[in-house]
Design a protein around this motif. Structure first.
Motif, short mmCIF file in Angstrom:
data_model
loop_
_atom_site.label_atom_id
_atom_site.label_comp_id
_atom_site.label_asym_id
_atom_site.label_seq_id
_atom_site.Cartn_x
_atom_site.Cartn_y
_atom_site.Cartn_z
N LEU A 124 -9.26 -33.45 33.01
CA LEU A 124 -7.81 -33.51 32.80
C LEU A 124 -7.46 -34.94 32.40
O LEU A 124 -7.40 -35.83 33.24
CB LEU A 124 -7.06 -33.10 34.06
N PRO A 125 -7.27 -35.20 31.11
CA PRO A 125 -6.98 -36.57 30.65
C PRO A 125 -5.58 -37.00 31.08
O PRO A 125 -4.76 -36.20 31.55
CB PRO A 125 -7.10 -36.45 29.13
N PRO A 126 -5.25 -38.29 30.88
CA PRO A 126 -3.92 -38.78 31.30
C PRO A 126 -2.76 -38.08 30.61
O PRO A 126 -1.66 -38.01 31.17
CB PRO A 126 -3.98 -40.27 30.94
N ASN A 127 -2.95 -37.55 29.38
CA ASN A 127 -1.82 -36.92 28.68
C ASN A 127 -1.44 -35.58 29.28
O ASN A 127 -0.46 -34.94 28.84
CB ASN A 127 -2.15 -36.75 27.20
N VAL A 128 -2.18 -35.11 30.30
CA VAL A 128 -1.81 -33.86 30.98
C VAL A 128 -0.47 -34.01 31.68
O VAL A 128 0.25 -33.02 31.90
CB VAL A 128 -2.93 -33.45 31.96
N THR A 129 -0.12 -35.24 32.02
CA THR A 129 1.17 -35.46 32.70
C THR A 129 2.34 -35.03 31.83
O THR A 129 3.39 -34.62 32.35
CB THR A 129 1.31 -36.94 33.07
N SER A 130 2.19 -35.11 30.53
CA SER A 130 3.27 -34.71 29.61
C SER A 130 3.09 -33.28 29.11
O SER A 130 4.09 -32.58 28.87
CB SER A 130 3.34 -35.67 28.42
N ILE A 131 1.86 -32.82 28.93
CA ILE A 131 1.62 -31.47 28.42
C ILE A 131 1.81 -30.43 29.51
O ILE A 131 2.40 -29.36 29.30
CB ILE A 131 0.20 -31.36 27.82
N GLY A 132 1.32 -30.74 30.70
CA GLY A 132 1.33 -29.77 31.78
C GLY A 132 -0.04 -29.15 31.96
O GLY A 132 -0.77 -28.90 30.99
N VAL A 133 -0.42 -28.94 33.20
CA VAL A 133 -1.76 -28.44 33.51
C VAL A 133 -1.94 -27.03 33.00
O VAL A 133 -2.98 -26.69 32.38
CB VAL A 133 -2.01 -28.50 35.04
N GLU A 134 -0.96 -26.16 33.18
CA GLU A 134 -1.11 -24.77 32.76
C GLU A 134 -1.25 -24.66 31.25
O GLU A 134 -2.11 -23.92 30.74
CB GLU A 134 0.08 -23.96 33.26
N ASN A 135 -0.44 -25.43 30.51
CA ASN A 135 -0.53 -25.40 29.05
C ASN A 135 -1.84 -26.01 28.56
O ASN A 135 -2.44 -25.51 27.59
CB ASN A 135 0.66 -26.14 28.43
N TYR A 136 -2.28 -27.06 29.21
CA TYR A 136 -3.53 -27.70 28.77
C TYR A 136 -4.72 -26.75 28.97
O TYR A 136 -5.58 -26.65 28.09
CB TYR A 136 -3.74 -28.99 29.55
N LEU A 137 -4.77 -26.07 30.10
CA LEU A 137 -5.86 -25.13 30.33
C LEU A 137 -5.80 -23.96 29.36
O LEU A 137 -6.84 -23.46 28.90
CB LEU A 137 -5.81 -24.61 31.78
N ARG A 138 -4.59 -23.54 29.02
CA ARG A 138 -4.47 -22.45 28.05
C ARG A 138 -4.96 -22.90 26.68
O ARG A 138 -5.62 -22.13 25.96
CB ARG A 138 -3.02 -21.98 27.99
N GLN A 139 -4.66 -24.18 26.31
CA GLN A 139 -5.15 -24.71 25.05
C GLN A 139 -6.67 -24.82 25.03
O GLN A 139 -7.29 -24.64 23.98
CB GLN A 139 -4.52 -26.07 24.76
N ARG A 140 -7.25 -25.10 26.16
CA ARG A 140 -8.70 -25.23 26.25
C ARG A 140 -9.38 -23.87 26.40
O ARG A 140 -10.60 -23.78 26.46
CB ARG A 140 -9.07 -26.10 27.46
N GLY A 141 -8.63 -22.81 26.45
CA GLY A 141 -9.19 -21.47 26.57
C GLY A 141 -9.66 -21.13 27.97
O GLY A 141 -10.51 -20.25 28.14
N VAL A 142 -9.13 -21.81 28.98
CA VAL A 142 -9.51 -21.56 30.38
C VAL A 142 -8.40 -20.74 31.03
O VAL A 142 -7.24 -21.17 31.10
CB VAL A 142 -9.73 -22.88 31.14
N GLU A 143 -8.75 -19.57 31.47
CA GLU A 143 -7.80 -18.69 32.15
C GLU A 143 -8.19 -18.56 33.62
O GLU A 143 -9.34 -18.27 33.93
CB GLU A 143 -7.78 -17.31 31.49
N VAL A 144 -7.24 -18.81 34.48
CA VAL A 144 -7.49 -18.73 35.92
C VAL A 144 -7.20 -17.31 36.38
O VAL A 144 -6.03 -16.87 36.39
CB VAL A 144 -6.63 -19.75 36.69
N ASN A 145 -8.26 -16.57 36.72
CA ASN A 145 -8.12 -15.21 37.25
C ASN A 145 -8.16 -15.30 38.78
O ASN A 145 -9.21 -15.47 39.38
CB ASN A 145 -9.25 -14.33 36.72
N PHE A 146 -7.01 -15.20 39.41
CA PHE A 146 -6.94 -15.40 40.86
C PHE A 146 -7.61 -14.26 41.61
O PHE A 146 -7.97 -14.43 42.78
CB PHE A 146 -5.47 -15.52 41.28
N ALA A 147 -7.82 -13.11 40.98
CA ALA A 147 -8.52 -12.02 41.65
C ALA A 147 -10.00 -12.33 41.81
O ALA A 147 -10.63 -11.89 42.78
CB ALA A 147 -8.33 -10.72 40.87
N SER A 148 -10.56 -13.08 40.87
CA SER A 148 -11.98 -13.45 40.94
C SER A 148 -12.20 -14.89 41.34
O SER A 148 -13.35 -15.32 41.49
CB SER A 148 -12.65 -13.19 39.59
N LEU A 149 -11.13 -15.66 41.52
CA LEU A 149 -11.27 -17.07 41.87
C LEU A 149 -11.74 -17.21 43.31
O LEU A 149 -11.11 -16.69 44.24
CB LEU A 149 -9.93 -17.80 41.68
#
Length: 659
Positions: free
Chosen positions: A259-284
């Motif tokens: 998570l680079p410093p620019n995550v503070t402006s983009i947002g964690v959820e948007n950054y992970l979506r841009q990176r193609g990472v989906e958090v599946n809470f059923a399997s997490l």
């Protein structure tokens, strides 16, 4: 009691005092054909006498005893009364001399340090070393305990500060450990709360310079590095609750993203979506956010000579979703690693004086423990050699083996305990020197405290050995020693009943009572009830979900408390009191004697101060270190090859065994 004298002279001297019997033995040895005319001449010509004795003294044959009718109580004499058995052996004056010499050697061995000083002016080295070691080790422990408390307190306070800076929703009430807990578990319940918590930690890390603590980034130019978010998921984990179906693969895969410093402006959820990472809470299964912070501790409580310490904190925020019960537990951990500081040169030169004093104390403790280890090991080895000598002596003179109790008299368990605590203190002192000298970067404070704490505990236990020389204190030690086997057997029976209550309570009350939720807490709860602790709270916190459960809990707790407090503990005290009464009876009527104690006899203050132990006839104390090493390495082979073959005279030379 068996008669350990020699011939008819020993039977005549049995009723005489110990000093008289010793005098008769010396007179018998002086009338030997090869003996000088007086004690003084004999001591001066001891070496010549030994050589002449081996060459010219006729061997006294061992006359077999005629067969005598026996009964269950012993042999029957001609007159019809029961006689005490005697050991057949040499009846010459040389045998009398050797018997007295062996008896005097054993008497000197079983003396305490004060009696040895009175008998031969032998300085109590081991006693002095133990006293010095107590003061040095206790001083070392106090200094280390103060430093360790400051270190643990410092790292704990920083962990609370990090919780306020990086954990969303943290409250100060969670910093106070109370029982029962005043608040519930710190957990997340919504998906949005997960992203908000990660975003809160990233924003706090970006604004760490605004905190009161002197925290900086672990980079050379003090710029914010990237954080690391790792997600552990089941390979397949899809739930269709509406029709009770699922897709599941129990293998766990881990995916890590920076998570680079620019995550503070983009947002964690948007950054992970841009990176193609989906958090599946059923399997997490779990998620972990890690980052690092550097700081310096000025150590205000360390004193004016204590140099500051530099630390790097490896911070980890853990999201625990292993139970998949709708509650994701949240926690923060900070592991401290000490770094090498580059501070003011003038202050460091002054602080080196404090470090030097601590190093000198550590070196003194190491040397004292090494000396104590060497002296106690040497004493155990000499006791083993003396035991071998005594066993051979009993075989050659009395035609019997030394009993197990007699052999056990030569094993000094105090020395074994001292050797063990010396090893612990040497390891602990070495770790302490590494920690205080800043040679270790890993956190070894707990390991060092474990070695030093147990070692210091055993050092103070060792003082009981010297208190045992006084009758008042020795009663306590002998009572514990006498009661130990009975207590062990009693505890085995009591633990079987205790284990039954523990497993039963854990199984039935575990889901409904906070004190019975695990096997360990169940055992702790029952042990506290035995000691009368927190009884009402145990009854009051029971769930009233079912009537039968309430009645079972009442019967279970009342029966356990009544059984252990009124029966088991009373029997436990009775076992100890029985041993105490037995020891008191021993002091009044006499202690039980073994074959070794019967042979050694008693010694009075006049015997000790008479100077009879001042003669240089005890070649056991003349065993050199080279002889001990040769005995260990050769295992007796070297001695057998070097010794000439001698005819069987019914006596095994002490010199041939000891040297």
């Amino acid at each position: 009691m068996q008669n350990y004298g020699v011939g008819a002279a020993a039977a005549t001297a049995a009723a005489a005092p110990a000093v008289k019997r010793r005098t008769d033995s010396y007179e018998a040895a002086q009338h030997h054909p090869q003996s000088p005319e007086s004690d003084e001449d004999y001591v001066n010509t001891r070496t010549l006498h030994r050589q002449a004795h081996l060459q010219s003294t006729p061997v006294a044959p061992v006359v077999p005893m005629p067969a005598v009718p026996t009964t269950a109580d012993g042999p029957i004499s001609v007159e019809g009364h029961v006689e005490q058995p005697e050991f057949s052996g040499p009846t010459s004056s040389a045998s009398s001399y050797h018997e007295e010499r062996m008896r005097r050697k054993l008497q000197f061995y079983f003396m305490n340090p004060i009696e040895k000083w009175q008998a031969r002016r032998k300085f109590p080295y081991k006693f002095v070393v133990q006293i010095v070691k107590i003061f040095l080790v206790t001083m070392q422990l106090c200094l280390f305990a103060h430093s360790r408390y400051n270190h643990i307190n410092y790292t704990g306070d920083n962990r609370f500060a990090f919780s306020h800076l990086f954990l969303r929703g943290w409250d100060s009430s969670r910093e106070v450990e109370s029982y029962p807990p005043a608040v519930g578990p710190f957990a997340l319940y919504l998906k949005s709360e997960f992203y908000d918590t990660v975003q809160y930690a990233v924003n706090g890390y970006a604004n760490v310079s605004r905190s009161i603590g002197p925290y900086d980034y672990p980079t050379h130019n003090n710029t914010m590095p990237a954080l690391k978010l790792c997600l552990q998921n089941y390979r397949e984990g899809t739930i269709f609750g509406f029709n009770e179906s699922y897709i599941f693969d129990p293998h766990i895969d881990e995916v890590c993203e920076s998570l680079p410093p620019n995550v503070t402006s983009i947002g964690v959820e948007n950054y992970l979506r841009q990176r193609g990472v989906e958090v599946n809470f059923a399997s997490l299964v779990s998620a972990q956010l890690t980052f690092k912070i550097k700081t310096v501790n000025f150590k205000a409580n360390g004193g004016p000579l204590s140099a500051p310490d530099c630390f790097r904190f490896d911070i980890a925020i853990l999201f625990n979703n292993r139970d998949h019960d709708g509650q994701m537990l949240l926690s923060l951990d900070a592991e401290a690693t000490r770094l090498k500081c580059h501070g003011a040169t003038d202050f460091i030169s002054e602080a080196n004086f404090d470090s030097m004093l601590r190093s000198v104390l550590n070196i003194f403790v190491l040397l004292t423990c090494a000396l104590s280890f060497a002296l106690c090991t040497r004493a155990l080895w000499r006791a083993y050699l003396l035991r071998c000598t005594t066993v051979n002596f009993f075989r050659s003179h009395f035609g019997k083996d030394l009993s197990f109790d007699g052999r056990l008299e030569f094993v000094n368990f105090w020395y074994i305990m001292i050797i063990f605590n010396d090893i612990l203190l040497i390891i602990g002192s070495a770790l302490k020197e590494q920690i205080e000298g800043r040679y270790l970067v890993v956190d070894q404070w707990d390991t060092c405290s474990l070695f030093l704490g147990i070692g210091n505990l055993l050092v103070w236990f060792g003082v009981l050995r010297y208190l045992g020389f006084f009758k008042t204190y020795n009663v306590v030690i002998l009572t514990l020693k006498k009661a130990a086997p009975k207590i062990l057997r009693f505890l085995i029976a009591a633990l079987l009943i205790y284990a039954g209550f523990v497993f039963c309570g854990w199984l039935i009350l575990g889901p409904y009572h906070m004190k019975f939720r695990s096997l360990a807490t169940t055992s702790e709860c029952l042990f506290a009830l035995i000691n009368g602790d927190d009884m009402f709270a145990t009854f009051a916190t029971l769930s009233s979900k079912a009537t039968w459960l309430w009645w079972f809990c009442q019967i279970y707790l009342y029966s356990f408390i009544s059984l252990y407090i009124y029966v088991v503990l009373s029997l436990f005290i009775a076992v100890i009191m029985d041993a105490y009464d037995t020891i008191k009876a021993y002091y009044k009527d006499g202690f039980p004697t073994t074959d070794l104690k019967a042979f050694v006899g008693t010694r009075t203050a006049e015997d000790i101060s008479s100077g009879v132990f001042m003669s240089d006839l005890d070649d056991f104390d003349q065993t050199s270190f080279v002889d001990i090493v040769r005995s260990i390495c050769c295992c007796g082979c070297c001695r057998r090859e070097q010794e000439p073959v001698q005819p069987n005279s019914g006596y095994t030379s002490l010199s041939s065994i000891m040297k």
